[in-house]
Design an enzyme around this catalytic site. Sequence first.
Site, PDB file in Angstrom:
ATOM      1  N   GLU A 251       0.530  30.797 -57.331  1.00 46.19           N
ATOM      2  CA  GLU A 251       0.880  29.994 -58.297  1.00 46.19           C
ATOM      3  C   GLU A 251       2.253  29.594 -58.561  1.00 46.19           C
ATOM      4  OE1 GLU A 251      -3.372  30.961 -58.967  1.00 46.19           O
ATOM      5  OE2 GLU A 251      -1.471  32.270 -58.627  1.00 46.19           O
TER       6      GLU A 251
ATOM      7  N   GLN B  39       6.267  44.349 -42.974  1.00 50.87           N
ATOM      8  CA  GLN B  39       6.275  42.821 -42.620  1.00 50.87           C
ATOM      9  C   GLN B  39       7.207  43.086 -41.188  1.00 50.87           C
ATOM     10  OE1 GLN B  39       7.309  40.117 -46.270  1.00 50.87           O
ATOM     11  NE2 GLN B  39       7.865  42.329 -46.572  1.00 50.87           N
TER      12      GLN B  39
ATOM     13  N   GLU C 260      12.974  38.541 -51.641  1.00 53.53           N
ATOM     14  CA  GLU C 260      13.814  39.470 -52.122  1.00 53.53           C
ATOM     15  C   GLU C 260      15.268  39.046 -52.425  1.00 53.53           C
ATOM     16  OE1 GLU C 260      15.318  42.533 -49.036  1.00 53.53           O
ATOM     17  OE2 GLU C 260      14.422  41.239 -47.655  1.00 53.53           O
TER      18      GLU C 260
ATOM     19  N   ASP D 198      15.289  31.666 -39.926  1.00 61.52           N
ATOM     20  CA  ASP D 198      16.674  31.218 -40.429  1.00 61.52           C
ATOM     21  C   ASP D 198      17.617  30.725 -39.472  1.00 61.52           C
ATOM     22  OD1 ASP D 198      17.555  33.603 -39.706  1.00 61.52           O
ATOM     23  OD2 ASP D 198      18.416  34.108 -41.412  1.00 61.52           O
TER      24      ASP D 198
ATOM     25  N   ARG E 296      22.862  48.459 -35.313  1.00 61.20           N
ATOM     26  CA  ARG E 296      24.128  47.538 -35.792  1.00 61.20           C
ATOM     27  C   ARG E 296      25.099  48.389 -35.485  1.00 61.20           C
ATOM     28  NH1 ARG E 296      21.254  43.645 -38.660  1.00 61.20           N
ATOM     29  NH2 ARG E 296      19.289  44.282 -39.829  1.00 61.20           N
TER      30      ARG E 296
ATOM     31  N   ARG F 287      16.144  38.041 -47.369  1.00 58.25           N
ATOM     32  CA  ARG F 287      17.543  38.360 -48.117  1.00 58.25           C
ATOM     33  C   ARG F 287      18.151  36.896 -48.497  1.00 58.25           C
ATOM     34  NH1 ARG F 287      19.503  42.205 -45.467  1.00 58.25           N
ATOM     35  NH2 ARG F 287      20.823  41.034 -44.257  1.00 58.25           N
TER      36      ARG F 287
ATOM     37  N   LEU G  21      -5.575  34.375 -66.735  1.00 58.22           N
ATOM     38  CA  LEU G  21      -5.024  35.651 -66.438  1.00 58.22           C
ATOM     39  C   LEU G  21      -4.801  36.062 -65.100  1.00 58.22           C
ATOM     40  CD1 LEU G  21      -7.132  37.659 -69.345  1.00 58.22           C
ATOM     41  CD2 LEU G  21      -4.875  36.008 -69.403  1.00 58.22           C
TER      42      LEU G  21
ATOM     43  N   ASP H 250      21.291  35.524 -35.955  1.00 56.53           N
ATOM     44  CA  ASP H 250      22.756  34.790 -35.860  1.00 56.53           C
ATOM     45  C   ASP H 250      23.898  35.769 -35.743  1.00 56.53           C
ATOM     46  OD1 ASP H 250      22.356  35.661 -38.577  1.00 56.53           O
ATOM     47  OD2 ASP H 250      23.357  34.034 -39.424  1.00 56.53           O
ATOM     48  N   GLY H 251      23.828  37.049 -36.470  1.00 57.74           N
ATOM     49  CA  GLY H 251      24.614  37.880 -36.087  1.00 57.74           C
ATOM     50  C   GLY H 251      25.306  38.425 -34.690  1.00 57.74           C
TER      51      GLY H 251
ATOM     52  N   ALA I 146       9.090  39.259 -20.507  1.00 64.02           N
ATOM     53  CA  ALA I 146       9.315  38.099 -19.766  1.00 64.02           C
ATOM     54  C   ALA I 146      10.934  38.093 -19.063  1.00 64.02           C
ATOM     55  CB  ALA I 146       9.448  36.846 -20.778  1.00 64.02           C
TER      56      ALA I 146
ATOM     57  N   ASP J 114      13.058  36.257 -40.056  1.00 59.21           N
ATOM     58  CA  ASP J 114      13.298  35.325 -41.300  1.00 59.21           C
ATOM     59  C   ASP J 114      13.353  33.872 -41.053  1.00 59.21           C
ATOM     60  OD1 ASP J 114      13.786  37.402 -43.111  1.00 59.21           O
ATOM     61  OD2 ASP J 114      15.799  37.548 -42.425  1.00 59.21           O
TER      62      ASP J 114
ATOM     63  N   GLY K  16      18.200  43.449 -36.789  1.00 67.44           N
ATOM     64  CA  GLY K  16      16.711  43.534 -37.314  1.00 67.44           C
ATOM     65  C   GLY K  16      15.574  43.614 -36.105  1.00 67.44           C
TER      66      GLY K  16
ATOM     67  N   THR L 194      13.878  37.318 -34.903  1.00 68.17           N
ATOM     68  CA  THR L 194      13.957  37.588 -36.434  1.00 68.17           C
ATOM     69  C   THR L 194      12.866  36.856 -37.297  1.00 68.17           C
ATOM     70  OG1 THR L 194      15.470  36.876 -38.276  1.00 68.17           O
ATOM     71  CG2 THR L 194      15.335  35.392 -36.544  1.00 68.17           C
TER      72      THR L 194
END
Length: 353
Positions: free
Chosen positions: A219, A285, A254, A161, A103, A203, A246, A134-135, A53, A159, A42, A157
């Site tokens: 919240e 995003q 996701e 992660d 991919r 994900r 309210l 990581d993939g 760079a 994410d 991604g 990435t």
Amino acid sequence: MKLFLKGIFNDCFKHEDSNLLYNQLSAMKKKIKRIAVLTSGGDSPGMNAAIRAVVRTGIYYGLEVYGIMRGYQGLLEEDLFKMESRSVANIIQRGGTILKSARCKEFYTPEGRKKGYEVLKKNEIDGLVVIGGDGSFKGALNLSKEYDIPCIGLAGTIDKDIAGTDFTIGFDTAVNTAIDAIDKIRDTADAHDRLFIIEVMGRDAGYIALHSGIATGAENILIPERKTDAEAIITSLQEKERRKKLVNIIVVAEGDEYGGIELYRLIKERLPNLDTRLCTLGHIQRGGSPTGLDRLIASRMGYHAVECLLEGRYNVFVGILNNRMNYVPLEQVAKRKGRIAEEWMKVVETLSA
């Protein structure tokens, strides 16, 4: 010199990791004259800054630098070209990747990696910089293990992660994009006394939801790393409805067990009088001009990726930990995911009480 190198690695790793990396250096160090760079998986804002760079640092040190189009797919198709300093002019502020990304299932196979190696060998490529997640790193690790090609990974990435770094290229931009959207949504939520469920990307990791949710005063924040207590959310909303509160924002990754759609259906069924809306931010995003932080870390990581190849520090991913460069063996990155500290969840619970 040997003691000096040992000292550097012991600063970056625990003892056994430094020995592993030092042994790799001793066994594999070779003359680097020509390197290649690709982006895989991604896309993330800041990839172009990293490419820039790598190219300019390589040229500064007298290397020839080649760009590979469309990641590992382009490698298998020998879609590469020599890059000059002007090739990366005026790209640091652009989102996406000028090398494009794809991919490639074929590269998961030994036959695919052999084909990739033959392309690298034919073009006399001595080292490879892989910008991705990581993939992508797993592909680089397998290629290097099987064919002794020095590889360096840069974490591109949104994410965040990947273990071993405080930052990944694109995460800050993605979070700020989500924050900007959620702030605007809160304005209309306030105008109409509505509950908004906002689904953000993530994900397998909830970092975007966590950071954007805290920054916008959500919240509730729902992430894949924690089990969602739907009944507690319903009870909380019922209590707020009785108190006439309210306007509520729920940020959900996701990959959460409910996700935005299922949570929306549940709340509509259990609280039909509550004015509820669902908004999925989606791929917005991923795009956009990278923030200053993403440009800085991408530039810093790209510079150090080339230095790693020149110094013989192979098969590592370049991260930043506690504002210092952190070099983690690709083998570890392929096995470990970044983990959300319990402290963050305590912050969420306290501030949304």
